[in-house]
Motif scaffolding. Structure first.
Motif, short mmCIF file in Angstrom:
data_model
loop_
_atom_site.label_atom_id
_atom_site.label_comp_id
_atom_site.label_asym_id
_atom_site.label_seq_id
_atom_site.Cartn_x
_atom_site.Cartn_y
_atom_site.Cartn_z
N PHE A 1 -2.03 4.84 16.65
CA PHE A 1 -1.37 3.52 16.58
C PHE A 1 -2.31 2.41 16.12
CE2 PHE A 1 0.58 5.90 20.21
CZ PHE A 1 1.73 6.27 19.55
N LYS A 2 -3.37 2.79 15.38
CA LYS A 2 -4.32 1.77 14.91
C LYS A 2 -3.70 0.91 13.82
CE LYS A 2 -9.00 2.23 16.17
NZ LYS A 2 -10.30 2.83 15.96
N ILE A 3 -2.87 1.53 12.98
CA ILE A 3 -2.26 0.77 11.89
C ILE A 3 -0.97 0.15 12.41
CG2 ILE A 3 -1.46 0.87 9.50
CD1 ILE A 3 -2.95 3.57 9.29
N PRO A 4 -0.81 -1.16 12.32
CA PRO A 4 0.40 -1.78 12.87
C PRO A 4 1.66 -1.40 12.10
CG PRO A 4 -0.93 -3.40 11.71
CD PRO A 4 -1.72 -2.13 11.72
N ILE A 5 2.79 -1.43 12.78
CA ILE A 5 4.08 -1.15 12.14
C ILE A 5 4.27 -2.15 11.01
CG2 ILE A 5 6.58 -1.30 12.51
CD1 ILE A 5 6.08 -0.07 15.28
N GLY A 6 4.71 -1.65 9.88
CA GLY A 6 4.87 -2.51 8.71
C GLY A 6 3.78 -2.26 7.68
N LYS A 7 2.62 -1.70 8.16
CA LYS A 7 1.51 -1.45 7.23
C LYS A 7 1.22 0.04 7.09
CE LYS A 7 -0.64 -5.87 7.37
NZ LYS A 7 -1.66 -6.75 7.91
N ARG A 8 2.05 0.88 7.70
CA ARG A 8 1.81 2.31 7.62
C ARG A 8 2.27 2.82 6.26
NH1 ARG A 8 5.09 3.55 12.96
NH2 ARG A 8 6.58 2.53 11.59
N ILE A 9 1.85 4.05 5.92
CA ILE A 9 2.02 4.53 4.54
C ILE A 9 3.47 4.45 4.07
CG2 ILE A 9 1.67 6.47 2.96
CD1 ILE A 9 -0.52 7.48 4.85
N TYR A 10 4.40 4.91 4.92
CA TYR A 10 5.78 5.01 4.44
C TYR A 10 6.68 3.90 4.96
CZ TYR A 10 3.83 9.54 3.34
OH TYR A 10 3.02 10.53 2.87
N ASP A 11 6.09 2.82 5.47
CA ASP A 11 6.90 1.71 5.97
C ASP A 11 7.65 1.00 4.84
OD1 ASP A 11 6.53 1.96 8.66
OD2 ASP A 11 4.80 0.64 8.76
N ARG A 12 6.95 0.83 3.72
CA ARG A 12 7.54 0.02 2.63
C ARG A 12 7.99 0.86 1.45
NH1 ARG A 12 8.98 -4.56 4.76
NH2 ARG A 12 7.44 -5.28 6.23
N SER A 13 7.12 1.82 1.06
CA SER A 13 7.49 2.59 -0.14
C SER A 13 7.64 4.06 0.21
CB SER A 13 6.44 2.40 -1.24
OG SER A 13 5.16 2.48 -0.69
N PRO A 14 8.63 4.70 -0.37
CA PRO A 14 8.94 6.08 -0.02
C PRO A 14 7.80 7.04 -0.38
CG PRO A 14 10.68 5.12 -1.35
CD PRO A 14 9.55 4.17 -1.38
N ILE A 15 7.77 8.16 0.32
CA ILE A 15 6.84 9.23 -0.02
C ILE A 15 7.09 9.63 -1.48
CG2 ILE A 15 8.36 11.08 0.84
CD1 ILE A 15 5.84 12.53 1.82
N GLY A 16 6.02 9.86 -2.21
CA GLY A 16 6.17 10.24 -3.62
C GLY A 16 6.00 9.08 -4.56
N SER A 17 6.11 7.84 -4.06
CA SER A 17 6.01 6.72 -5.01
C SER A 17 4.60 6.61 -5.58
CB SER A 17 6.46 5.40 -4.39
OG SER A 17 6.24 5.36 -3.03
#
Lengths: 241, 181
Positions: free
Chosen positions: A212-228
């Motif tokens: 949980f070091k990375i806050p919600i909203g900044k995690r890898i798949y929060d904004r852009s889908p896997i594969g982008s």
């Protein structure tokens, strides 16, 4: 010896080298074929089947199939999307995937794939298997509840780390990733710095004390889908052609 | 035209999804322009007084009372929506599903490190709803029409789904709003 050839994916002609697999050729051309077990630098084993595409009309795993001249490949069809969704849903019901308290949530490839495919809930009954947690290692824990049997850790330990920490044991519903010691991971020569600790697509192999070091909203798949990350590349490559 | 009626309930949940619904902030004024609330903990109406267009279900089924309420909602609502991870997959309560029920009760009432229970009895009053052998997601008990995952689903996700439904559009959550945590 490599030869340059051309294959077609969803009607787009892309260049490929004969030593490439379909997945590698697609990645290079910026076309994302969904996958969960394939990993750059590791020998593909085609275990998750998520990268299944239609090659000249026949289903094949893109990660294990070498390209051949004139191949006509279908990737983004409604039917393949449905099949992939079914596979992801089956992976969800087969283990115990509690995203709400999982440290990997937001950075998990299985979850990311479900988001990308728009899965709201699995259509299959939950199997709720009883699986163990191995916390014997001082720096890394294994939660078998979340394992999807991709085999990345097994191969990464051999190929990248020159060790032999993991291996499948048992069959069918008793299958699990075992470690090369009687009393858990802590007895092996496994280290938190091993590449095998980093390749797990889900929250089955986790480093301790970094959750949980990375806050919600900044995690890898929060904004852009896997594969982008693969799909972005192509636009450059495509415009250069 | 009469406003469509909405009912909500929390079964084996933590009320977090209801809190998230209240998190729509000032849009709640728009919401009460759009709908009337019937049976719901939000207005404390205990029984159905009319047929409802939409029922929002938080939580899965962990005891027989949950099942009765869920069946009541299915009877009285045109559309049932599983809201949140507990309703869609059992959630945290379903963690007990890998253990035998007796082990769970023994841990909770007899063996747990903080248990003070001189009688040594596991509560068994007829007033208490019987606990089920395991926790069930709602769609394994009744037909559920839509699913909004999340723990809880964000206020935006609930708003997007509800307004889409009320205006007759497909209930498709955009990528940023589809979350399992």
């Amino acid at each position: 010896m490599t030869d340059s050839i051309t294959i077609s994916i969803d009607g787009v002609e892309i260049p490929a080298e004969t030593h490439h697999t379909i997945l590698e050729a697609a990645d290079k051309a910026g076309i994302y074929i969904p996958r969960l077990c394939a990993y750059p630098g590791l020998k593909p084993n085609g275990s998750c089947r998520v990268c299944t595409v239609l090659v000249n009309g026949r289903p094949q795993t893109a990660c294990t199939t070498p390209v051949m001249k004139g191949m006509v490949i279908q990737n983004e069809t409604p039917e393949l999307k449905r099949l992939r969704s079914n596979l992801i849903e089956m992976l969800f019901v087969e283990g115990n995937h509690y995203c709400m308290f999982c440290e990997k949530s937001g950075n998990c490839e299985l979850q990311g794939m479900a988001y990308r495919l728009g899965i709201k809930t699995p259509h299959f009954p939950y199997l709720e298997p009883k699986r163990e947690i191995d916390a014997t290692h001082p720096d890394v824990l294994i939660d078998h509840n979340r394992c999807i049997f991709c085999g990345r850790c097994i191969q990464a330990s051999k190929t990248f780390d020159g060790k032999n920490v993991f291996q499948y044991i048992g069959r069918t519903r008793n299958k699990k990733v075992g470690v090369n010691a009687d009393d858990g991971l802590g007895e092996t020569d496994f280290a938190a710095t091993d590449r095998a600790a980093q390749v797990c697509p889900v929250g089955a192999i986790l480093k301790k004390r970094v959750g949980f070091k990375i806050p919600i909203g900044k995690r890898i798949y929060d904004r852009s889908p896997i594969g982008s990350e693969i799909e972005v590349q192509p636009k450059d490559a495509g415009s250069a052609q | 035209m009469e406003k469509p009626k909405v009912a909500t309930t929390s079964l084996a949940g933590c009320f977090g999804c209801h809190m998230s619904l209240l998190d729509i902030d000032e849009r709640i004024l728009q919401l009460i322009d759009l709908v009337d609330f019937n049976k719901s903990p939000i207005n404390d109406i205990k029984t159905f007084t009319a047929r409802c267009a939409v029922g929002l279900i938080e939580g899965g089924c962990c005891n027989e009372e949950n099942v009765h309420v869920l069946q009541l909602f299915r009877e009285h609502c045109d559309i049932l929506i599983s809201v949140g991870d507990c309703a869609t997959m059992g959630g945290i309560p379903a963690w007990r599903n890998t253990l035998p029920l007796k082990e769970c009760l023994d841990e909770a009432y007899l063996n747990g490190p903080t248990v003070h229970n001189p009688s040594g009895l596991i509560p068994n009053d007829p007033e208490l709803p019987l606990i089920l052998n395991k926790v069930y997601p709602c769609h394994e008990v009744v037909k559920i029409d839509y699913f909004i995952p999340g723990c809880p689903p964000s206020a935006d996700a609930l708003w997007a789904a509800l307004t889409a439904l009320l205006s007759g559009k497909p209930v498709d959550l955009p990528y940023e709003l589809l979350k399992y945590d």
